[in-house]
Design a protein around this motif. Structure first.
Motif, PDB file in Angstrom:
ATOM      1  N   GLN A 138     -27.328 -54.260  14.925  1.00 52.56           N
ATOM      2  CA  GLN A 138     -26.625 -55.150  15.942  1.00 52.56           C
ATOM      3  C   GLN A 138     -26.370 -54.351  17.318  1.00 52.56           C
ATOM      4  OE1 GLN A 138     -25.717 -58.070  14.695  1.00 52.56           O
ATOM      5  NE2 GLN A 138     -26.756 -57.180  12.811  1.00 52.56           N
ATOM      6  N   GLN A 152     -27.941 -51.974   4.067  1.00 53.47           N
ATOM      7  CA  GLN A 152     -26.877 -52.481   4.728  1.00 53.47           C
ATOM      8  C   GLN A 152     -26.558 -51.722   5.937  1.00 53.47           C
ATOM      9  OE1 GLN A 152     -23.565 -52.322   2.156  1.00 53.47           O
ATOM     10  NE2 GLN A 152     -24.381 -53.955   0.721  1.00 53.47           N
ATOM     11  N   ALA A 182     -23.052 -46.735  11.606  1.00 54.30           N
ATOM     12  CA  ALA A 182     -24.027 -47.129  10.674  1.00 54.30           C
ATOM     13  C   ALA A 182     -25.481 -46.462  11.147  1.00 54.30           C
ATOM     14  CB  ALA A 182     -24.262 -48.693  10.424  1.00 54.30           C
ATOM     15  N   THR A 232     -18.657 -53.068  10.592  1.00 52.80           N
ATOM     16  CA  THR A 232     -19.547 -53.689  11.244  1.00 52.80           C
ATOM     17  C   THR A 232     -19.435 -55.361  11.246  1.00 52.80           C
ATOM     18  OG1 THR A 232     -20.989 -51.944  11.413  1.00 52.80           O
ATOM     19  CG2 THR A 232     -22.174 -54.042  11.885  1.00 52.80           C
ATOM     20  N   LEU A 233     -19.417 -55.717   9.891  1.00 50.08           N
ATOM     21  CA  LEU A 233     -19.208 -57.075   9.660  1.00 50.08           C
ATOM     22  C   LEU A 233     -18.059 -57.709  10.277  1.00 50.08           C
ATOM     23  CD1 LEU A 233     -20.498 -57.013   5.686  1.00 50.08           C
ATOM     24  CD2 LEU A 233     -21.630 -57.493   7.815  1.00 50.08           C
ATOM     25  N   SER A 250     -21.417 -50.474  14.641  1.00 48.74           N
ATOM     26  CA  SER A 250     -22.497 -50.544  14.224  1.00 48.74           C
ATOM     27  C   SER A 250     -23.050 -48.984  14.598  1.00 48.74           C
ATOM     28  CB  SER A 250     -23.265 -51.646  15.224  1.00 48.74           C
ATOM     29  OG  SER A 250     -24.757 -51.409  15.296  1.00 48.74           O
ATOM     30  N   ALA A 253     -26.537 -53.226   9.547  1.00 43.39           N
ATOM     31  CA  ALA A 253     -25.521 -52.914  10.377  1.00 43.39           C
ATOM     32  C   ALA A 253     -25.817 -52.560  11.828  1.00 43.39           C
ATOM     33  CB  ALA A 253     -24.556 -52.031   9.805  1.00 43.39           C
ATOM     34  N   VAL A 299     -20.080 -50.151   7.006  1.00 46.18           N
ATOM     35  CA  VAL A 299     -20.699 -51.542   6.976  1.00 46.18           C
ATOM     36  C   VAL A 299     -19.761 -52.602   6.899  1.00 46.18           C
ATOM     37  CG1 VAL A 299     -21.698 -52.841   5.213  1.00 46.18           C
ATOM     38  CG2 VAL A 299     -22.746 -50.518   5.439  1.00 46.18           C
TER      39      VAL A 299
END
Length: 379
Positions: free
Chosen positions: A106, A99, A82, A67-68, A79, A103, A64
């Motif tokens: 994306q 979450q 996730a 990915t952010l 991504s 993710a 998570v």
């Protein structure tokens, strides 16, 4: 002993979530991006070990927050991590399941738009239930990006409004996203109203990404009513993105600057900006976003009188997202039909539509080089 070391390694990197995201949410944001880029191989190894040994807490945490961070670097690999965990997380209703869905959504960047929509819908429904962990820094609105790419900006508007209702945060980033989505629905007056005070609120966050994205929204909402102010906003946003290491911001501001420069500034500036946007989107594998930059090139070539290549490029660029994000693209197509005739235009556009992404990018670079040479050495 080796297994214990690998487990400790995996948990160490999962344990960095809070301090790395705090670093990201500060004027030292570039250090967070640099850390991510340096440690990507370690993050990958940590995730892989945890996922393969049923340590779902560790694997999900790493996937998570990686990915952010990766979103802003246009590095989409996490991504996929996730996405890999969703079935296992569903089986136990893991607290990070919402979450993980956001993710995984994306994946739209690589062109898997329908999969992204499915993940976004699932993740947003779980967030609405209140039974799962929310996303930090208003990141849930990124689930809505899939709707923009699909050509459904009205749904992204809903996502942003729901984020306001659910979270007690200041909503600076979500407000900027709402402005962008409203513009794409044609609700320009409301977009302008929502943008009031946005830049001051963004500056108060001391978060370079939030400031850069707020400037993107400001530039977009002023694109027609005050192109000079829009141009300066995008230039400032581009500089902030470059200084802070935000490749996403660099790409989008470059594309917006190319749109404005194609009409209101020097063609050479437009060529430089559009080349930067195309290169970034292509190199990062952001294939669903790339056509928007290609469309700007078609508009610029049309303005320069390079009608045949503009028509060819327009065939590749004519996606739902392009038409909502770049409404003047349709005007370009109408002009090309008038100049070339419908039959010739259709033939050229079909050639572009049939080209692979790699072939189109090569063709685009060649047309940029030719246009630059013509500007530098006019006959």
């Amino acid at each position: 002993m080796a297994d214990e070391a690998r487990t400790a390694h995996a948990r160490y990197f999962a344990g960095r979530e809070a301090d790395i995201l705090a670093l990201w949410d500060s004027p030292r944001q570039r250090e967070a991006y640099d850390w991510f880029s340096t440690e990507l191989a370690n993050l990958r190894t940590a995730f892989r070990w945890a996922a393969d040994h049923d340590d779902l807490d560790t694997a999900a945490t790493t996937a998570v927050y990686a990915t952010l961070l990766g979103i802003w670097l246009e590095q989409h690999e996490p991504s996929g991590w996730a996405e890999e965990l969703i079935e296992a997380a569903k089986a136990v209703e893991h607290r990070r399941l919402a979450q993980l869905y956001v993710a995984a959504a994306q994946c739209h960047a690589s062109g898997r738009i329908d999969d992204a929509i499915d993940y976004a819908e699932a993740g947003l429904a779980l967030l609405e239930s209140g039974r799962f962990d929310q996303l930090p820094h208003e990141a849930e609105v990124w689930a809505g990006t899939a709707y923009l790419v699909k050509g459904w900006p009205e749904r992204h508007v809903e996502v942003c409004r729901n984020a306001f209702a659910r979270s007690p945060s200041t909503h600076v980033f979500a407000r900027a996203c709402l402005v962008v989505a409203l513009i794409m629905t044609g609700a320009d007056d409301e977009a302008m109203a929502v943008s009031e005070g946005l830049l001051a609120a963004a500056d108060a966050t001391d978060n370079p990404e939030v400031v850069s994205y707020a400037l993107l929204a400001y530039g977009m909402v002023h694109h027609d009513v005050d192109p000079i102010a829009a141009y300066e906003a995008h230039r400032r946003g581009l500089q902030i993105a470059q200084d802070s290491g935000n490749r996403f911001g660099e790409s989008y501001h470059a594309g917006s600057l190319a749109r404005l420069a194609a009409t209101h500034a020097e063609a050479s500036d437009a060529l430089n900006y559009v080349a930067l946007a195309i290169r970034n989107f292509h190199d990062s594998g952001s294939f669903s976003i790339l056509p928007t930059a290609i469309a700007v090139l078609a508009m610029l070539l049309d303005r320069l009188g390079h009608y045949a290549p503009a028509a060819t490029i327009s065939g590749f660029a004519a996606t739902a997202f392009t038409r909502t994000a770049t409404p003047e693209f349709d005007t370009t197509i109408t002009h090309l039909r008038d100049v070339l005739g419908d039959q010739t235009y259709e033939s050229l556009a079909r050639q572009g539509e049939a080209m692979t992404t790699a072939a189109m990018v090569t063709y685009a670079y060649d047309q940029i080089d030719q246009a630059r040479a013509e500007l530098e050495h006019p006959s």
